[in-house]
Design a protein around this motif. Sequence first.
Motif, PDB file in Angstrom:
ATOM      1  N   VAL A   1      -5.081 -14.169  50.288  1.00 34.47           N
ATOM      2  CA  VAL A   1      -4.966 -14.008  51.741  1.00 34.47           C
ATOM      3  C   VAL A   1      -6.238 -14.490  52.428  1.00 34.47           C
ATOM      4  N   GLY A   2      -7.385 -14.252  51.785  1.00 31.95           N
ATOM      5  CA  GLY A   2      -8.635 -14.753  52.333  1.00 31.95           C
ATOM      6  C   GLY A   2      -8.663 -16.271  52.395  1.00 31.95           C
ATOM      7  N   VAL A   3      -8.143 -16.921  51.352  1.00 31.91           N
ATOM      8  CA  VAL A   3      -8.059 -18.385  51.353  1.00 31.91           C
ATOM      9  C   VAL A   3      -7.141 -18.867  52.478  1.00 31.91           C
ATOM     10  N   CYS A   4      -6.033 -18.165  52.672  1.00 30.05           N
ATOM     11  CA  CYS A   4      -5.112 -18.525  53.753  1.00 30.05           C
ATOM     12  C   CYS A   4      -5.786 -18.382  55.119  1.00 30.05           C
ATOM     13  N   ALA A   5      -6.552 -17.314  55.288  1.00 33.62           N
ATOM     14  CA  ALA A   5      -7.272 -17.117  56.544  1.00 33.62           C
ATOM     15  C   ALA A   5      -8.290 -18.229  56.758  1.00 33.62           C
ATOM     16  N   GLY A   6      -8.966 -18.621  55.678  1.00 26.68           N
ATOM     17  CA  GLY A   6      -9.925 -19.712  55.790  1.00 26.68           C
ATOM     18  C   GLY A   6      -9.263 -21.011  56.190  1.00 26.68           C
ATOM     19  N   ALA A   7      -8.080 -21.280  55.628  1.00 27.53           N
ATOM     20  CA  ALA A   7      -7.342 -22.490  56.004  1.00 27.53           C
ATOM     21  C   ALA A   7      -6.972 -22.451  57.481  1.00 27.53           C
ATOM     22  N   GLY A   8      -6.604 -21.270  57.970  1.00 27.74           N
ATOM     23  CA  GLY A   8      -6.270 -21.140  59.380  1.00 27.74           C
ATOM     24  C   GLY A   8      -7.472 -21.366  60.275  1.00 27.74           C
ATOM     25  N   ALA A   9      -8.630 -20.876  59.843  1.00 26.92           N
ATOM     26  CA  ALA A   9      -9.853 -21.075  60.627  1.00 26.92           C
ATOM     27  C   ALA A   9     -10.225 -22.551  60.680  1.00 26.92           C
ATOM     28  N   LEU A  10     -10.057 -23.260  59.560  1.00 23.69           N
ATOM     29  CA  LEU A  10     -10.406 -24.678  59.520  1.00 23.69           C
ATOM     30  C   LEU A  10      -9.433 -25.532  60.329  1.00 23.69           C
ATOM     31  N   ALA A  11      -8.179 -25.038  60.471  1.00 25.88           N
ATOM     32  CA  ALA A  11      -7.197 -25.807  61.241  1.00 25.88           C
ATOM     33  C   ALA A  11      -7.666 -25.991  62.672  1.00 25.88           C
ATOM     34  N   GLY A  12      -8.305 -24.963  63.232  1.00 21.74           N
ATOM     35  CA  GLY A  12      -9.052 -25.118  64.472  1.00 21.74           C
ATOM     36  C   GLY A  12      -8.279 -25.122  65.761  1.00 21.74           C
ATOM     37  N   ALA A  13      -6.947 -25.284  65.734  1.00 19.65           N
ATOM     38  CA  ALA A  13      -6.227 -25.423  66.999  1.00 19.65           C
ATOM     39  C   ALA A  13      -6.288 -24.166  67.845  1.00 19.65           C
ATOM     40  N   ASP A  14      -6.351 -22.989  67.198  1.00 15.73           N
ATOM     41  CA  ASP A  14      -6.377 -21.731  67.935  1.00 15.73           C
ATOM     42  C   ASP A  14      -7.793 -21.176  68.072  1.00 15.73           C
ATOM     43  N   GLY A  15      -8.771 -21.909  67.603  1.00 20.86           N
ATOM     44  CA  GLY A  15     -10.089 -21.322  67.479  1.00 20.86           C
ATOM     45  C   GLY A  15     -10.201 -20.681  66.113  1.00 20.86           C
ATOM     46  N   GLY A  16     -11.405 -20.686  65.548  1.00 22.94           N
ATOM     47  CA  GLY A  16     -11.577 -20.219  64.179  1.00 22.94           C
ATOM     48  C   GLY A  16     -11.106 -18.807  63.947  1.00 22.94           C
ATOM     49  N   GLY A  17     -11.520 -17.859  64.798  1.00 26.68           N
ATOM     50  CA  GLY A  17     -11.167 -16.462  64.581  1.00 26.68           C
ATOM     51  C   GLY A  17      -9.692 -16.205  64.721  1.00 26.68           C
ATOM     52  N   TYR A  18      -9.083 -16.727  65.769  1.00 27.05           N
ATOM     53  CA  TYR A  18      -7.661 -16.485  65.978  1.00 27.05           C
ATOM     54  C   TYR A  18      -6.824 -17.205  64.935  1.00 27.05           C
ATOM     55  N   GLY A  19      -7.240 -18.414  64.561  1.00 25.19           N
ATOM     56  CA  GLY A  19      -6.512 -19.145  63.526  1.00 25.19           C
ATOM     57  C   GLY A  19      -6.531 -18.404  62.212  1.00 25.19           C
ATOM     58  N   ALA A  20      -7.690 -17.830  61.865  1.00 25.66           N
ATOM     59  CA  ALA A  20      -7.788 -17.067  60.620  1.00 25.66           C
ATOM     60  C   ALA A  20      -6.883 -15.847  60.662  1.00 25.66           C
ATOM     61  N   LEU A  21      -6.886 -15.126  61.778  1.00 24.81           N
ATOM     62  CA  LEU A  21      -6.045 -13.932  61.907  1.00 24.81           C
ATOM     63  C   LEU A  21      -4.574 -14.294  61.854  1.00 24.81           C
ATOM     64  N   ARG A  22      -4.218 -15.380  62.525  1.00 28.05           N
ATOM     65  CA  ARG A  22      -2.820 -15.815  62.555  1.00 28.05           C
ATOM     66  C   ARG A  22      -2.306 -16.117  61.146  1.00 28.05           C
ATOM     67  N   HIS A  23      -3.105 -16.821  60.371  1.00 30.12           N
ATOM     68  CA  HIS A  23      -2.682 -17.181  59.020  1.00 30.12           C
ATOM     69  C   HIS A  23      -2.703 -15.981  58.080  1.00 30.12           C
ATOM     70  N   ALA A  24      -3.652 -15.087  58.252  1.00 31.30           N
ATOM     71  CA  ALA A  24      -3.680 -13.878  57.424  1.00 31.30           C
ATOM     72  C   ALA A  24      -2.449 -13.021  57.694  1.00 31.30           C
ATOM     73  N   LEU A  25      -2.078 -12.875  58.964  1.00 33.82           N
ATOM     74  CA  LEU A  25      -0.896 -12.086  59.302  1.00 33.82           C
ATOM     75  C   LEU A  25       0.376 -12.748  58.778  1.00 33.82           C
ATOM     76  N   ALA A  26       0.425 -14.077  58.826  1.00 36.39           N
ATOM     77  CA  ALA A  26       1.594 -14.790  58.285  1.00 36.39           C
ATOM     78  C   ALA A  26       1.709 -14.558  56.787  1.00 36.39           C
ATOM     79  N   ALA A  27       0.575 -14.570  56.094  1.00 39.03           N
ATOM     80  CA  ALA A  27       0.593 -14.321  54.650  1.00 39.03           C
ATOM     81  C   ALA A  27       1.065 -12.915  54.342  1.00 39.03           C
ATOM     82  N   LEU A  28       0.581 -11.934  55.091  1.00 35.50           N
ATOM     83  CA  LEU A  28       0.978 -10.549  54.863  1.00 35.50           C
ATOM     84  C   LEU A  28       2.464 -10.346  55.164  1.00 35.50           C
ATOM     85  N   ALA A  29       2.953 -10.972  56.237  1.00 29.62           N
ATOM     86  CA  ALA A  29       4.379 -10.865  56.560  1.00 29.62           C
ATOM     87  C   ALA A  29       5.223 -11.495  55.458  1.00 29.62           C
TER      88      ALA A  29
END
Length: 270
Positions: free
Chosen positions: A200-228
Amino acid sequence: MRAVTTSRPLPRFHGLRFAFGTLTVLPARVARWDREAARSGMLCAPAAGVAVGLCAAAAGSLLLLLGAGPLLAAVASTAVPSVLTRGLHLDGLADTADGLGSGRPAEDALRIMKQSDIGPFGVVTLLLVLLAQVAALHRLYGEGWARGAAAAVLAGAVARLALTLASRTGVPAARPEGLGAVVAGTVPPRAALAAGALAVGVCAGAGALAGADGGGYGALRHALAALAALAAAEVLLRRCVRRLGGVTGDVFGAVAETAATTALVVLTLG
């Protein structure tokens, strides 16, 4: 094939070889096929998922950057994981849908799942799942190649992470033979949770690197998607255990595709 118990030490990197050799078509020699090897291999399953996701992301991103458009990019990123697994997870999804949808007792449902043909429940499930994956990736690639690529990596990782969690101690096998019997109940719960947290941490990191939502929000978005995704996979897993008496190789495939599809759909929300 029945699992063999052995106390011989595992060869170096055998867990990775087991994961890649059983979960992908990538060249990896599996030297041992027993429960000790399976435990190591299933703990490494998310790594195989990341590799599959990177290949899917590369195919989709390349097509998008060449001007093919987000729809073809989405189709490519959906097709690559199927190619790299010989379609086994999709086949497992279809067989599980036929077994659960049959309404038959466990023994009959398992027999239906083992047949080579695909019934109406399986066909409809495959169609809807593939459409959902393409539609979600189409939306995400439409927002930029980085968003689509990060989503493809996330889907690959959580699909195999769901297999790690499905292999934890306490989850029985429905049959005495096959992949399900070899890996079922091999992973200690603490090790499964540790692997889950890392993935899940790796997924959050990928979301942060994607950058479209901003690093913090992108990381949270991807972490929540992984948990769901893991929650949806767990619901299906428990349903199969109650209905079939345990897990099979087909159930593992269904769990993986459920996790991947859920992750992609959740990323399109909000």
